[in-house]
Design a protein around this motif. Structure first.
Motif, PDB file in Angstrom:
ATOM      1  N   GLU A 410      93.494  26.583  15.830  1.00  0.00           N
ATOM      2  CA  GLU A 410      93.928  27.701  15.192  1.00  0.00           C
ATOM      3  C   GLU A 410      95.445  27.406  14.964  1.00  0.00           C
ATOM      4  O   GLU A 410      95.652  27.769  13.688  1.00  0.00           O
ATOM      5  CB  GLU A 410      94.068  28.824  16.449  1.00  0.00           C
ATOM      6  N   GLN A 411      96.125  26.458  15.686  1.00  0.00           N
ATOM      7  CA  GLN A 411      97.479  26.056  15.032  1.00  0.00           C
ATOM      8  C   GLN A 411      97.455  25.486  13.662  1.00  0.00           C
ATOM      9  O   GLN A 411      98.294  25.714  13.083  1.00  0.00           O
ATOM     10  CB  GLN A 411      98.150  25.074  16.131  1.00  0.00           C
ATOM     11  N   GLY A 412      96.333  24.852  13.470  1.00  0.00           N
ATOM     12  CA  GLY A 412      96.228  24.052  12.124  1.00  0.00           C
ATOM     13  C   GLY A 412      95.898  24.954  10.969  1.00  0.00           C
ATOM     14  O   GLY A 412      95.654  24.444   9.939  1.00  0.00           O
ATOM     15  N   LEU A 413      95.466  26.172  11.150  1.00  0.00           N
ATOM     16  CA  LEU A 413      94.607  26.947  10.175  1.00  0.00           C
ATOM     17  C   LEU A 413      95.777  27.161   9.037  1.00  0.00           C
ATOM     18  O   LEU A 413      95.239  27.096   7.962  1.00  0.00           O
ATOM     19  CB  LEU A 413      94.051  28.308  10.745  1.00  0.00           C
ATOM     20  N   GLU A 414      96.734  27.730   9.319  1.00  0.00           N
ATOM     21  CA  GLU A 414      97.665  28.005   8.159  1.00  0.00           C
ATOM     22  C   GLU A 414      98.132  26.768   7.379  1.00  0.00           C
ATOM     23  O   GLU A 414      97.953  27.040   6.285  1.00  0.00           O
ATOM     24  CB  GLU A 414      98.949  28.836   8.742  1.00  0.00           C
ATOM     25  N   PRO A 415      98.679  25.941   8.136  1.00  0.00           N
ATOM     26  CA  PRO A 415      98.849  24.594   7.258  1.00  0.00           C
ATOM     27  C   PRO A 415      97.658  24.193   6.593  1.00  0.00           C
ATOM     28  O   PRO A 415      97.921  23.445   5.329  1.00  0.00           O
ATOM     29  CB  PRO A 415      99.220  23.583   8.278  1.00  0.00           C
ATOM     30  N   PHE A 416      96.397  24.298   7.205  1.00  0.00           N
ATOM     31  CA  PHE A 416      95.343  23.910   6.450  1.00  0.00           C
ATOM     32  C   PHE A 416      95.168  24.696   5.144  1.00  0.00           C
ATOM     33  O   PHE A 416      94.864  24.235   4.150  1.00  0.00           O
ATOM     34  CB  PHE A 416      94.122  24.085   7.129  1.00  0.00           C
ATOM     35  N   LEU A 417      95.201  25.953   5.177  1.00  0.00           N
ATOM     36  CA  LEU A 417      95.075  27.097   4.001  1.00  0.00           C
ATOM     37  C   LEU A 417      96.310  26.587   2.914  1.00  0.00           C
ATOM     38  O   LEU A 417      95.781  26.458   1.732  1.00  0.00           O
ATOM     39  CB  LEU A 417      95.206  28.176   4.540  1.00  0.00           C
ATOM     40  N   GLU A 431      87.989  31.864   7.881  1.00  0.00           N
ATOM     41  CA  GLU A 431      87.387  33.155   8.249  1.00  0.00           C
ATOM     42  C   GLU A 431      86.246  32.811   9.456  1.00  0.00           C
ATOM     43  O   GLU A 431      86.092  33.565  10.576  1.00  0.00           O
ATOM     44  CB  GLU A 431      86.773  33.797   7.376  1.00  0.00           C
ATOM     45  N   GLY A 432      85.242  31.704   9.218  1.00  0.00           N
ATOM     46  CA  GLY A 432      84.340  31.432  10.301  1.00  0.00           C
ATOM     47  C   GLY A 432      84.912  30.835  11.606  1.00  0.00           C
ATOM     48  O   GLY A 432      84.460  31.464  12.460  1.00  0.00           O
ATOM     49  N   VAL A 433      85.877  30.151  11.451  1.00  0.00           N
ATOM     50  CA  VAL A 433      86.526  29.749  12.830  1.00  0.00           C
ATOM     51  C   VAL A 433      87.084  31.027  13.537  1.00  0.00           C
ATOM     52  O   VAL A 433      86.861  31.267  14.774  1.00  0.00           O
ATOM     53  CB  VAL A 433      87.634  28.789  12.662  1.00  0.00           C
ATOM     54  N   ARG A 434      87.899  31.919  12.955  1.00  0.00           N
ATOM     55  CA  ARG A 434      88.440  33.198  13.471  1.00  0.00           C
ATOM     56  C   ARG A 434      87.239  33.907  13.971  1.00  0.00           C
ATOM     57  O   ARG A 434      87.578  34.423  15.097  1.00  0.00           O
ATOM     58  CB  ARG A 434      88.993  33.774  12.492  1.00  0.00           C
ATOM     59  N   SER A 435      86.225  34.103  13.235  1.00  0.00           N
ATOM     60  CA  SER A 435      85.385  35.093  13.973  1.00  0.00           C
ATOM     61  C   SER A 435      84.419  34.327  15.101  1.00  0.00           C
ATOM     62  O   SER A 435      84.200  35.191  16.239  1.00  0.00           O
ATOM     63  CB  SER A 435      84.354  35.492  12.862  1.00  0.00           C
ATOM     64  N   GLU A 436      84.577  33.134  15.176  1.00  0.00           N
ATOM     65  CA  GLU A 436      83.819  32.353  16.255  1.00  0.00           C
ATOM     66  C   GLU A 436      84.827  32.556  17.547  1.00  0.00           C
ATOM     67  O   GLU A 436      84.238  32.966  18.700  1.00  0.00           O
ATOM     68  CB  GLU A 436      83.520  31.001  15.825  1.00  0.00           C
ATOM     69  N   LEU A 437      85.900  32.366  17.241  1.00  0.00           N
ATOM     70  CA  LEU A 437      86.925  32.455  18.351  1.00  0.00           C
ATOM     71  C   LEU A 437      87.156  33.709  18.993  1.00  0.00           C
ATOM     72  O   LEU A 437      87.254  33.973  20.088  1.00  0.00           O
ATOM     73  CB  LEU A 437      88.233  32.154  17.552  1.00  0.00           C
ATOM     74  N   ASP A 438      87.072  34.517  17.923  1.00  0.00           N
ATOM     75  CA  ASP A 438      87.255  36.314  18.350  1.00  0.00           C
ATOM     76  C   ASP A 438      85.795  36.489  19.456  1.00  0.00           C
ATOM     77  O   ASP A 438      85.967  37.331  20.497  1.00  0.00           O
ATOM     78  CB  ASP A 438      86.992  37.066  17.036  1.00  0.00           C
ATOM     79  N   LEU A 439      84.696  36.164  18.924  1.00  0.00           N
ATOM     80  CA  LEU A 439      83.454  36.216  19.776  1.00  0.00           C
ATOM     81  C   LEU A 439      83.717  35.649  21.089  1.00  0.00           C
ATOM     82  O   LEU A 439      83.357  36.401  21.874  1.00  0.00           O
ATOM     83  CB  LEU A 439      82.102  35.787  18.997  1.00  0.00           C
ATOM     84  N   TYR A 440      84.107  34.369  21.038  1.00  0.00           N
ATOM     85  CA  TYR A 440      84.430  33.755  22.570  1.00  0.00           C
ATOM     86  C   TYR A 440      85.222  34.577  23.306  1.00  0.00           C
ATOM     87  O   TYR A 440      85.034  34.628  24.478  1.00  0.00           O
ATOM     88  CB  TYR A 440      84.700  32.328  22.233  1.00  0.00           C
ATOM     89  N   GLY A 441      86.385  35.004  22.636  1.00  0.00           N
ATOM     90  CA  GLY A 441      87.260  35.665  23.612  1.00  0.00           C
ATOM     91  C   GLY A 441      86.723  36.938  24.368  1.00  0.00           C
ATOM     92  O   GLY A 441      86.956  37.219  25.474  1.00  0.00           O
ATOM     93  N   ARG A 442      85.689  37.501  23.407  1.00  0.00           N
ATOM     94  CA  ARG A 442      85.214  38.611  24.088  1.00  0.00           C
ATOM     95  C   ARG A 442      83.868  38.573  24.758  1.00  0.00           C
ATOM     96  O   ARG A 442      83.590  39.227  25.731  1.00  0.00           O
ATOM     97  CB  ARG A 442      84.825  39.803  22.625  1.00  0.00           C
ATOM     98  N   PHE A 443      83.183  37.344  24.387  1.00  0.00           N
ATOM     99  CA  PHE A 443      81.740  37.512  25.116  1.00  0.00           C
ATOM    100  C   PHE A 443      81.554  36.022  25.752  1.00  0.00           C
ATOM    101  O   PHE A 443      80.539  35.594  26.005  1.00  0.00           O
ATOM    102  CB  PHE A 443      80.605  37.606  23.926  1.00  0.00           C
ATOM    103  N   GLY A 444      82.864  35.411  25.878  1.00  0.00           N
ATOM    104  CA  GLY A 444      82.567  33.998  26.376  1.00  0.00           C
ATOM    105  C   GLY A 444      81.993  33.701  27.808  1.00  0.00           C
ATOM    106  O   GLY A 444      81.594  32.899  28.220  1.00  0.00           O
TER     107      GLY A 444
END
Ligand code: SAH
Length: 458
Positions: A410-417, A431-444
């Motif tokens: 996640e830390q690398g996403l902005e520099p990557f963009l 976008e793909g990474v963020r939605s996966e991360l969000d999903l894990y946060g809620r349903f991990g």
């Protein structure tokens, strides 16, 4: 865009877009290390194509006119079934209404015609009958002398896959895996966990560059952890594996090598680390040198479903966060033959934790992204079906996902963009990474990775 493949004898040297394949082929030619004939094929026709390799890869591409050339068989200068790529002038006759339509297009007539041809070729690429014909063409050039060749091609044209595979499985080198991949282009679905996010079993070349850029500075490319790699290794040892000098480990989908280094430092084994992305292997190479493992760790660019190894050469095969690229069942089946008698496989796989019920949102997400997702118990059954005896398993804790994987990513996403100029593709990846991360946060609590230690059964 067309796909090309290069073979040296029966070994697949490279497969992908033209630039990639030319780079790899040129590197092989320049190294003078192959005594086998080197042949390049265009997947859309299955025909062999020749290139003039003088100068740099850019020179080669420039001569081809790669960006907009009408390729291959349209060339009227082609000799002996070996068409050259290039733009060729020829007369075209059309009705007035065709010319009218062409002249109303924004591009010039040749450009528009090329585009139409390319679009038609792309459509044909998904036509199973034409794919079979193209494979037939390729095999005639490459494998005419192979055992059972004629019977196999008859089975191929008759669309008798089982018979065709039964015969082609005895062929040498990468041919068995290559023909299977050809006839099953979708391959197993991939999980958007780990470096190869949404997409197919092998990422498209343009995605490869993006992924290399996104992940090469992250400590790992999928959920996991050093402590967990060690824990899994202990289970292997407890089950009786000897991993001293002289033993060999194959690390599949190694990425930049988080687990490779743990394997090397906790054993005396020689480790062969395989990945599809050269950028990751280069990074791993640096880490190996820094850690002083010298000649004991080797890297190899190859696809884990087309591995160039003899049977029975490895004491241990390792696949952390990578088996999904070819499929758990498919991987377990294919890799078994590479293990020595009584050898071990350590593999992580995305699993449901518990039998359910689960929130519809998480269930729907994973059923669509990775239909093979199942419970730990069901995966153990798959392992048994594939000829292994389970020697142990455990589930990866949350830290393996959050602290070890998603956090640094996640830390690398902005520099990557920023590096990618906020391109549409880069935004899609993020976008793909963020939605996966969000999903894990809620349903991990409902899913995660399980680490399986499996022993090859007699
Ligand atoms: N084992 C590493 C990387 C996991 S990510 C870790 O746990 O950190 C999955 C890796 O599999 C990526 O490095 C990706 O490049 C690689 N990969 C994807 N498809 C592959 C294929 N067909 N053959 C070999 N490697 C593949």
């Amino acid at each position: 865009m067309s796909t090309f493949s290069t073979f040296a004898g029966y070994q697949l040297v490279s497969s992908g877009d033209l630039k990639r394949v030319l780079e790899d082929t040129k590197a092989l030619l320049d190294s003078n290390s192959s005594t086998e004939p080197i042949l390049i094929f265009d997947h859309s026709t299955g025909r062999q194509v020749d290139f003039d390799f003088r100068g740099s890869v850019e020179d080669v591409l420039a001569r081809v006119g790669a960006k907009d050339a009408v390729e291959g068989q349209t060339s009227n200068k082609a000799g002996k079934g070996r068409p050259r790529l290039g733009v060729v002038p020829a007369e075209v006759t059309l009705l007035p209404r065709h010319w009218e339509w062409l002249s109303a297009q924004p591009a010039k007539a040749s450009g528009t015609l090329r585009r139409l041809v390319e679009e038609a070729r792309a459509r044909e690429g998904s036509d199973p009958r034409l794919r079979i014909q193209a494979l037939g063409n390729l095999l005639w050039s490459l494998g005419g002398n192979l055992p059972g060749f004629e019977e196999a091609t008859r089975a191929l044209y008759a669309q008798d896959r089982n018979k065709f595979f039964a015969l082609s499985d005895s062929w040498p080198g990468d041919l068995p895996a290559f023909v299977r991949a050809w006839l099953d282009p979708e391959g197993p679905r991939s999980v958007p966990v780990g470096a190869i996010g949404a997409g197919s079993a092998s990422p498209a070349p343009e995605d490869q560059a993006l992924l290399e850029d996104l992940y090469k500075d992250t400590p790992r490319q999928g959920p996991g952890g050093e402590a967990q790699t060690e824990q899994a290794l202990q289970l292997v040892r407890a089950a009786g594996a000897a991993l001293g000098p002289g033993s060999r480990i194959l690390d599949l989908g190694c990425g930049t090598g988080a687990q490779t280094l743990v394997l090397a430092s906790n054993t005396g084994s020689e480790v062969v680390a395989v990945d599809l992305l050269q950028g990751f292997l280069d990074r791993l190479g640096d880490r190996v040198r820094e850690a002083g493992f010298g000649g004991r760790v080797k890297t190899l660019r190859a696809s884990m479903d087309a591995l160039p190894f003899e049977e029975g050469g490895f004491d241990l095969i390792w696949a952390e966060g990578s088996a999904y690229n070819v499929g758990f069942r498919e991987g377990l089946t294919a890799w078994r033959r590479l293990l020595k008698r009584g050898g071990f496989l350590g593999v992580t796989e995305l699993c449901w934790f518990g039998a359910g019920p689960r929130p519809v949102e998480v269930e729907t997400y994973w059923k669509s992204e990775y239909p093979a997702i199942d419970t730990v118990g069901a995966k153990l059954r798959v392992a048994e079906d594939c000829g292994y005896v389970p020697a142990g398993f455990f589930t990866l804790p949350r830290t393996c996902w959050i602290e070890n994987y998603y956090g640094p990513l996640e830390q690398g996403l902005e520099p990557f963009l920023a590096r990618q100029g906020h391109s549409a593709e880069a935004l899609r990846v993020v976008e793909g990474v963020r939605s996966e991360l969000d999903l894990y946060g809620r349903f991990g609590a409902f899913y995660g990775y399980a680490f399986f230690i499996l022993q090859k059964r007699e």
